[in-house]
Structure formats: structure tokens, C-alpha cells
Design a protein around this motif. Structure first.
Motif, PDB file in Angstrom:
ATOM      1  N   ILE A  42       0.858  -1.188   0.000  1.00  0.00           N
ATOM      2  CA  ILE A  42       0.000   0.000   0.000  1.00  0.00           C
ATOM      3  C   ILE A  42       0.890   1.233   0.000  1.00  0.00           C
ATOM      4  O   ILE A  42       1.856   1.332   0.764  1.00  0.00           O
ATOM      5  N   HIS A 183      -5.724   4.659   2.432  1.00  0.00           N
ATOM      6  CA  HIS A 183      -5.024   4.498   1.147  1.00  0.00           C
ATOM      7  C   HIS A 183      -5.570   3.309   0.367  1.00  0.00           C
ATOM      8  O   HIS A 183      -5.759   3.375  -0.846  1.00  0.00           O
ATOM      9  N   TYR A 184      -5.824   2.268   1.068  1.00  0.00           N
ATOM     10  CA  TYR A 184      -6.339   1.080   0.394  1.00  0.00           C
ATOM     11  C   TYR A 184      -7.708   1.368  -0.234  1.00  0.00           C
ATOM     12  O   TYR A 184      -7.963   1.042  -1.379  1.00  0.00           O
ATOM     13  N   ASN A 187      -7.547   3.661  -3.231  1.00  0.00           N
ATOM     14  CA  ASN A 187      -6.997   2.941  -4.367  1.00  0.00           C
ATOM     15  C   ASN A 187      -8.033   1.984  -4.952  1.00  0.00           C
ATOM     16  O   ASN A 187      -8.147   1.838  -6.172  1.00  0.00           O
TER      17      ASN A 187
END
Ligand code: SF4
Lengths: 201, 779
Positions: A42, A183-184, A187
């Protein structure tokens, strides 16, 4: 296969956001979670720092105690700073079970889910919401619903939660976890949008 | 991030085991609906009773398909409130859904006061508490555990504590509120006044309020009755140094010098007796001590009282004549919060004696009698015989309540470890730091404890010091004990039942008590299986089951609905003599004045003001300041200060000041409300502000705390109640005290603006308060 990893990711994130139990402490202490997160690669995720922080614990019991005290401090009481409630309606209506929670419950209803009787947290608690995405990911033809849920029901407030966690945290664990989740999720949504754009082209 | 399992494993070969381990991880926040599930229940209206304050009006909770409480309405079948609620009652859902509420049992992990906790399970919490209690009992005896309850929700735990064997149970309803009044009336008529005050608003011709704040101290039912009485044309006399909401409705407002009420009462008695206006037949037949009383008040003339109270003698005379004219249909309101100056039981007695002279006790238009309502207690094991009390009730304070105890007495005993050490406190729905004066002493007492448990809904300041915190379900989420109301003309019982499910891991009081009992080996005290069984049993004598009254929430008991004396039969009062005791031999025997005597208070030091405090219709005690709606209406309190004084001091309405009390204790900042409607010797603020718990995000540090300015009290020698209006404050502006030069002795005339649509009532104010050239009419 890719879906399988995505599905385990959501499950793991949910696990990390529930009140820490012995199983979580074991998985962290034995590096299972850090290995998994590290392999996810990540962006911006400084997994080494977390790994070395976890290494400072002599036992699983000590780690569990530390996590439970910090969880209580951040998400249940927190002193002297303001705590970081982990449910959506706090950020929308400043109350438990606000109208935004009802929207979340309606979505659960649509997919035949409800909050378990022995679960004390409100339905829009981040952990339950992540678990919901995980459960949806186990059902067919729900990918778009998952993305829509992540985008509208989680990403819409999670950064405010992150801010509060960063202000009040006394150990690096939860700032790292929340940042990684954000962040995951971002994304995940981007990947979907790229796919969608590709399909349109 | 779009990766295959193969790629993933390649990136982290050491992660190989992670996937299989994580896929078996357990998480269980969500469950599937059972097969055949057809949607949630439809929207419901569930009757229950309010607990935003202690009056417990009837409510209807409107619940949506998700089980969420949308709004609260009044229950139209409630015999006292008839479907009406106050602002607080309407805002209750915001307390249930308050994000700051206590959610899980918490165990302290930091130092006391540091606010550091760890969430624990109920099992861990209750085992910890009961292990400690057992050890303390073994080493020091059951009496070394102090219990501070409040409200019907604490009754189950109180039952448990009695079974445990402690005599040290104390709630502020007595020593910080109405205890002294009850002592005064009991010594005179043989009965406590009780709740709600049984003033016969329906039939009265004249109401007399002495420090009674209907309209600010809001009980919806009493407000309605009061409003109806005014509309019906009943007259009103209000005695108050402050132009209260009730004073604004009054025919006569008597803004006396604070602390001189007993002088006024004695002068009224003088006029009634010496002008032969009192109810002679009633006194002859039912009272003793008239001759002594007559002699006692001989010199208490209106002129004498005028000198003391600052009221014109003519006003004292006129109001006494009004009472004489309307007797026996004169309702002297006994007051509620009467813990003022430390001589409060004797003032209560003076009010009771006045009521007797008017012949209005047990008569239509005066004070009606309470009735019985059968609601048997569930059979329980016998309580052990408790040891001697530590709070002084029945000993140091001979008339202190053995039922409600003396909170400050228990704090003192814990603090001084006298007469014996108190090692544990369990505080249940009470706010010991805000409701008992001298909070520093309370905190020092907490320091002496081996165990401090707080059972509450919100993280009030006391929570910071707790070793263990138990989250109680709110009144909207639980059953409580049956609520029986004897002081209604037709007595009734009301149920509290859950409108919504308890949030998080909060639990109802009955569950906490029953589970604790199991661990203490006191199961015999809780022999019922479910709370429904318990309530069914209590309702059985009323011929109903819980199920049968769940749709209305109320059951009336109208077997004997005449709440007045039947003068055709002999009447025996529950006093020592069997008569109304104008002269009390009992008091004499204890070395107290058998008839109330006016005793002057300490003078207000120059440059200072007497600090008075009271209620607002928007908030209950220190309990509701964090409620979002109520906080929106009233986020801070104000300091009332007399306009003449303020002008002299150069103070401006709305500006912030601090207060410093006689012991140099400084308040947080508070905004000024400059008004002619307060006696120049006094300043006033609403109680309950400046919450010191940072966990209360809305209420934290808003306004100033009256409690924190109460470093002194005068303890009433009869009841043990704390006279709290004995603290003096001066104004601090920009860090400097603002000094008055010379005494200020004139009450400014209060200019009231009336809307033309509102019928104008003539308010008589003393001549001395009126400025030259202005007529009485404008007041
Ligand atoms: S007076 Fe208001 S707050 Fe008190 S019980 Fe009634 S409705 Fe509730």
C-alpha cells in the motif's frame, strides 16, 4: 484470486477496527497481519515502522493490554483531548444512530444483513461497515455496490476520523492502521473507476 | 493494487501463511436475517415515563422501522401532565443518542483523576467490584460502604445495598433539597409533604409562594395547574428577592432582603392572630400551643418585620389581610429546594404554622392529603441489622432522614474517618461533585476510598476519579421499578418500559443489581426471574398485569379519592400530641426553639454579594447541559445583578466577569444579566454549569459553577441539610475586583413590558422600590 485478496483485506481491516481481542493480538504478535499488509504494498504505508513497534512487546498479553487501553482511550473515552468516535453519524449529525446511520441500515437491509444482537456498536461503526464490504465481496454481482458503499458511506468521513486519531493517539498503531485503510480504500475506488473508464473506451 | 494471488505471494513469500490464517479470522458484527424475514416492525408509539428530571411525566416514544427513537410526545392519558412535556422532556432522545455517553464498563488504568481507562466486560467489572466489596466488608464491616443513589432507577441497587448490610445510604433529595421542609411540616402536622407538593391549585383562591420557582423549576403538571389557577382568577403572593417567572404573574411581589423570610412569616402570624383573622375553629379543634404562639409573635409586628426584611409594613399588612380574607382556600406552597441558610427546618415550620393558622391543611384550596396506592414489594430475604450510621441522621441531626440519609454527613464521615472509616462509595445516578457543596472536600473524601464505583449515563466529573465505571441504560432503554404517585388527588402508578434497545453495552439498573447480587451471594434478595415478573407482582394488587397496562403506561387507583379531612369524624394527626403542633414539645426536649425564632444571618461583607442559585426551565440540575438541543437553547448561565448596583460599578449587560468568593476561590467567566429584578445584596445564577469533565464535549467549561463557589455551608442543626446561600462573591473584571463604595439599599423598580394581548395583572411592589414620579401601574 484477486477478489480473494481484496476480500481478506476488508476482513482484516474490519478485524483491526473492532475492539482488540486475543486473536488480533496473536495475529499481530506473530507478524501475520504485517506480512499481509506488507505484501499488499500500500502506497505510503510504512510497514517496517509498525513491525519494529510490534517487536517492542515481550508478550502477546502485553500487546493486547496496550491495544485495549489505547482503543478505549481513542474511541471510547480519551482524555484530555477529544476522542475519535468511530461511527459515521458522529461526523454528520453529532449523535449516535443519526439519519446517516439509518441510510447505512437501509443498505444492510437491502442485502439481508443486520447488526448481530451481541454487537454493541452502532451499525455505522467503521469496523461493521468494513465487515459489510467483506461480506458483500463474498456475494456475486455486488462489486459496484461495494464500491459505492466505500465511496459514499466510508470515504466521506474517514479522513475526519483520521485527523482525530492523529491528534489523540498515544501509540503509533491506530494512526498507521487508519492511514493504511484510507489508502487502500481510495486505491480500491480508483481501480474501479479506471476499469469503468476502460470499459467505456 | 489490482494484484493476483500469485503476484501477491511473490511479493511477500513470508506472507504465505497469512492468507490462510486471516481467512479463518473471526469477525461477527453482521448477521443475516433469518429465512423468511419480512421486514421490520412498523412504526410504534410506546408509552413510558420521562427522566430528564425527577417528575417523571408521561411520554410516548415514536420509534421508526429501524427501532430508532424519532421523537418524544406527551402521553395524553397521564393524569397530571395530560400530554404535555417541557423542553427537556421533548429533548430526551438527544441524551440517549449523545455520542459522549458511557458505552462500556471501564476500569481505571491511570491515576485517579487522570481519566485513563480500559474497556472491560461486564463479567470482569462486576467480579472486580464484588471481590473488593467482599474484602472491605470482611475487614471493616458492611457499614464501611457508602451508597449514593438518585431516582427510581437506583432502587434495585439500593435494595441490594440494604441486603449487603450498610446503613450508609444518602441522596441529595434530603440534605441538598427538600429535607428541611419535610422536617418542619412533619414536626407540625405529623406528615412529610412529599412529591409533588400537594397544593390544591384547582380550588385555591390565593397562592403564596416563598422561594418557589414554578416556571423555572419546571414540573409540567404543576405548571399546568398553576397556569390554570391564574387563569381562573386565583390570586398570587410571591416572596422572592428575585423577580422570578412566578413573580411576573403575581398580584403581590415581596422582594425581601435575602434570609429574612422567617421574620416576614412571624409578622404575618402576628397580623392573623392579633387581628383575629385566623381560622379559630380549626385551631381550637385541631391544634395545640396557640397561646404560646400568640405570646411568641406579639412583638413581631409588621413594623418590626419591615425593618428586617426591607419591605414596607403596609405590604406585609396587606398581604396578611389577603390571606385572612381567603382562608381556608389559601395554598401556601411548602417550597421544594429549601436548603438555603442552615435554619431551614425552622423556616419550614413557620410556613407550616402559617398554613395551620389559615386552616388550610387537609382542606380544599390548601394542602390536600396524600392517598394510599397498593403496590406490594416482591418477597425478599430479610436484610441484616445494619450497624450505626456514619452520616449523623438521627443522632447529630436528630430529625435527619433515616430513609434518604445526609449526603454531606457521609462525605464528612469519609473525609474525617469519623465515626469510622468508609472505604468504598458506589455512586448511582447521582452527581456527588456537583450536587453536594464544597466539592474539594468531596474529592478529598474520594481520595480516602479503596473503591469508587460510578454508575451513570454520561461521563460527569466524578467519572474521572472512578476506579470502575458501569454504563447504565438511559430511561428510554429500560424497565425500572414501578412509579407510584400518592400525592395526586387520584393516586396512580406508571411504568417505565424500554422504547429502544440499550445502546452499546449499557445495562438497566435492575440487571446490574441482580447480577451484582449473584456475585455477593445475595440472590435471595432478588427472587424474581425477569423484570416483567417483578412488575407483574407489584401491579397485582391493582388488579392488572404489566401486559395489560403496557399500551397506556398508567393505572389510576380511585378507591378513596377524597384527599381532604372529613371533619365530621375525629381527626388524629401523626404528631406526638395527635394535634397540629404550633408549639413543639419535641423540639423543646431536644433543646431547639419550640416555636420558630428569627435569627439574623451574617451581613454581606462590603463589596460582596450573597450568591443565590436556582433552576432554569431548560436544564435539570447539572444533568442536561450536554444535551445538544438544550445546550443549543441555553449553552451558558448568566449572572443576575441589580441594575442600580451594576450602574454604580460601571458594569455592562452581557459582558463577561469572574467571581471570587469569600475564600478567594475564583469562578470561570460568566456573562452579566443586569436587571432591576434582583435584590441589590444578591447575585443569582442557574445551577449546573461549568462542567469540569472534558468528556462532555458540549457542556465542558460553559458558564460558571455555583457549586465550586460554595466553600462554606451552614448545616441545619435539626435536619443536617446544607444551607448553601451563605457564600459571598465579588466581581472580578480583567483580573481586578470591582469594588462598591457605600452600601446600596434600594431595590430598583422593575420595568416590565407586557404584550397588549396579555391581560395585565397588578403587581404590588413596595413603595420603597418605586422611583419618584412613577405610578405602581407600570410594574
Ligand atoms: S418536567 Fe419536563 S423533564 Fe421533568 S419529567 Fe416532566 S417532561 Fe420530563
Amino acid at each position: 484470486m484477486q477478489e480473494n485478496i481484496r476480500n481478506i483485506s476488508f476482513k482484516t481491516f474490519a478485524k483491526l477496527c473492532y475492539y482488540p481481542d486475543q486473536e488480533l493480538a496473536d495475529l499481530l504478535f506473530d507478524d501475520v497481519i504485517t506480512r499481509f499488509l506488507s505484501a499488499l504494498e500500500i502506497e505510503n504505508s510504512n510497514i517496517n515502522q509498525l513491525t519494529s513497534w510490534l517487536k517492542t512487546f515481550k508478550s502477546k498479553e502485553e500487546l493486547l493490554e496496550t491495544l485495549q487501553v489505547e482503543y478505549t482511550h481513542l474511541f471510547i473515552t480519551s482524555f484530555p483531548s477529544l476522542h475519535a468516535p468511530m461511527f459515521k453519524s458522529f461526523y454528520y449529525e453529532n449523535e449516535i444512530l443519526g439519519m446517516s446511520t439509518e441510510k447505512v441500515m437501509d443498505i444492510y437491509d437491502k442485502f439481508n444483513f443486520h447488526v448481530s444482537d451481541d454487537m454493541a456498536e452502532p451499525p455505522d461503526n467503521l469496523a461493521i461497515m468494513l465487515e459489510f464490504v467483506y461480506r458483500l465481496s463474498e456475494l456475486e454481482n455486488t462489486y459496484e455496490d461495494q464500491i459505492s458503499f466505500v465511496k459514499n458511506e466510508i470515504l466521506s468521513w474517514i479522513e475526519q476520523l483520521e485527523e482525530k486519531i492523529n491528534e489523540a493517539a498515544e501509540i503509533p498503531f491506530y494512526p498507521f492502521i487508519i492511514n493504511t485503510i484510507i489508502h487502500y480504500l481510495k486505491n480500491d475506488v480508483t481501480q474501479y473507476e479506471i476499469k469503468l473508464a476502460g470499459a467505456k473506451l | 493494487m489490482s494484484i493476483t494471488r500469485r503476484e501477491f505471494l511473490k511479493r511477500g513469500t513470508i506472507a504465505a501463511g497469512a492468507i490462510s490464517l486471516l481467512s479463518t479470522t473471526k469477525i461477527k458484527g453482521l448477521t443475516n436475517y433469518p429465512k423468511g424475514w419480512k421486514g421490520r416492525e412498523r412504526v410504534q408509539e410506546i408509552p413510558s415515563i420521562c427522566e430528564m428530571c425527577f417528575w417523571r411525566c408521561g411520554i410516548l416514544g415514536n420509534v421508526d422501522k429501524h427501532g430508532k427513537l424519532l421523537k418524544i410526545d406527551g402521553n395524553p392519558v397521564h393524569p397530571l401532565t395530560h400530554g404535555r412535556l417541557c423542553a427537556r422532556g421533548n429533548s430526551g432522545h438527544k441524551t440517549a443518542y449523545d455520542p459522549d455517553r458511557l458505552k462500556y464498563p471501564l476500569m481505571r488504568v491511570g491515576k485517579r483523576g487522570e481519566g485513563k481507562f480500559k474497556r472491560v466486560s461486564w463479567d470482569e467489572a462486576l467480579n472486580f467490584m464484588t471481590d473488593k466489596l467482599k474484602n472491605i466488608k470482611e475487614e471493616y464491616g458492611a457499614e464501611s460502604v457508602g451508597f449514593f443513589p438518585h431516582g427510581i432507577q437506583a432502587r434495585f441497587f439500593e435494595h441490594l445495598m440494604k441486603g449487603f448490610g450498610t446503613p450508609n445510604i444518602a441522596e441529595p433529595a434530603f440534605a441538598q433539597c427538600r429535607g428541611s421542609r419535610d422536617v418542619g411540616y412533619k414536626l407540625t402536622f405529623g406528615n412529610n409533604i412529599g412529591s409533588p407538593e400537594p397544593l390544591d391549585f384547582e380550588n385555591t383562591d390565593l397562592m403564596v409562594f416563598i422561594g418557589t420557582h414554578i416556571g423555572e423549576n419546571v414540573f409540567t403538571g404543576q405548571n399546568l395547574q398553576f397556569g390554570n389557577a391564574i387563569e381562573r382568577g386565583a390570586k398570587l403572593i410571591v416572596v422572592d428577592p428575585r423577580f422570578s417567572v412566578a413573580a411576573a404573574k403575581a398580584d403581590y411581589w415581596l422582594p425581601l432582603k435575602p434570609g429574612t423570610d422567617t421574620a416576614l412569616l412571624l409578622a404575618w402570624m402576628h397580623v392573623l392572630i392579633y387581628e383575629n383573622l385566623y381560622d379559630k375553629k380549626y385551631i381550637r379543634n385541631y391544634a395545640i400551643g396557640f397561646d404560646q404562639l400568640k405570646k411568641h409573635v406579639k412583638s413581631c409586628t409588621p413594623d418590626w418585620a419591615a425593618e428586617i426584611t426591607g419591605l414596607p409594613a403596609s405590604l406585609i399588612l396587606d398581604t396578611a389581610h389577603e390571606m385572612g380574607k381567603h382562608l381556608p382556600k389559601v395554598g401556601v406552597h411548602p417550597g421544594r429546594h429549601v436548603a438555603w441558610y442552615g435554619n431551614d427546618s425552622q423556616r419550614g415550620r413557620a410556613m407550616a404554622i402559617l398554613t395551620a393558622l389559615l386552616g388550610s391543611y387537609g382542606r380544599p384550596g390548601g394542602i390536600y392529603l396524600s392517598s394510599k396506592i397498593p403496590a406490594p414489594h416482591y418477597p425478599s430475604a430479610k436484610n441484616p441489622k445494619p450497624g450505626p450510621r456514619a452520616d449523623g441522621a438521627g443522632t447529630i441531626y436528630p430529625f435527619g432522614s433515616l430513609g434518604l440519609g445526609i449526603t454531606n454527613g457521609l462525605v464528612d464521615a469519609t473525609h474525617d474517618e469519623d465515626p469510622y472509616p468508609i472505604k468504598a462509595w458506589i455512586v448511582y445516578s447521582q452527581n456527588v461533585i456537583q450536587s453536594i457543596p464544597d466539592p474539594w472536600k468531596t474529592k478529598e473524601a474520594i481520595d480516602k476510598l479503596d473503591l469508587f464505583v460510578v454508575v451513570d449515563i454520561l461521563p460527569m466529573e466524578q467519572f474521572l476519579y472512578a476506579d470502575l465505571v458501569l454504563p447504565e441504560a438511559t430511561y428510554l432503554e429500560r424497565y425500572d421499578d414501578l412509579y407510584t404517585v400518592k400525592n395526586a388527588k387520584i393516586p396512580f402508578a406508571a411504568i417505565r418500559q424500554p422504547i429502544i434497545k440499550p445502546l452499546y453495552e449499557s445495562k438497566p439498573g435492575w440487571w446490574i443489581a441482580k447480577e451484582t447480587a449473584k456475585r455477593l451471594g445475595l440472590e435471595d434478595h432478588f427472587q424474581w426471574d425477569t423484570i416483567e415478573d417483578y412488575l407483574d407482582y407489584r401491579l397485582s394488587a391493582l388488579g392488572k398485569t404489566l401486559k395489560e397496562i403496557q399500551n397506556t403506561g398508567i393505572i389510576e387507583y380511585d378507591k378513596d379519592p377524597t384527599p381532604y379531612y372529613d371533619f365530621s369524624k375525629p381527626i388524629k394527626f401523626k404528631t406526638r400530641s395527635g394535634k397540629i403542633e404550633l408549639y413543639s414539645q419535641t423540639l423543646k426536649d431536644y433543646g431547639f426553639d419550640p416555636i420558630p425564632v428569627y435569627e439574623p444571618l451574617d451581613d454581606v461583607p462590603k463589596g460582596y454579594f450573597r450568591l443565590a442559585y436556582g433552576r432554569s426551565p431548560i436544564h435539570s440540575f447539572a444533568r442536561t447541559q450536554n444535551n445538544e438541543i438544550l445546550h443549543g437553547y441555553m449553552p451558558d448561565n448568566y449572572l443576575w445583578i441589580n441594575s442600580t448596583v451594576a450602574n454604580k460599578l460601571g458594569l455592562v449587560d452581557g459582558e463577561y466577569v469572574n467571581l471570587e468568593n469569600q475564600d478567594g476561590i475564583l469562578s470561570d467567566k460568566i456573562r452579566l444579566f443586569i436587571t432591576p429584578g434582583i435584590h441589590p445584596e444578591s447575585v443569582f445564577m442557574v445551577h449546573g454549569f461549568d462542567q469540569k469533565s472534558p468528556f462532555l464535549k458540549l457542556a465542558y467549561k460553559h458558564g460558571a459553577s455555583d457549586t465550586y463557589l460554595m466553600s462554606r455551608v451552614n448545616v441545619d442543626p435539626l435536619s443536617g441539610g446544607t444551607g448553601m446561600r451563605v457564600n459571598f462573591v465579588r466581581i472580578i473584571k480583567n483580573g481586578q475586583p470591582i469594588m462598591v463604595s457605600g452600601a446600596v439599599s434600594v431595590v430598583a423598580k422593575f420595568k416590565k413590558t407586557l404584550k397588549s394581548s396579555v391581560p395585565k395583572k397588578r403587581i404590588v411592589v413596595p413603595e420603597a422600590t418605586q422611583e419618584a414620579g412613577e405610578s405602581e401601574e407600570g410594574c
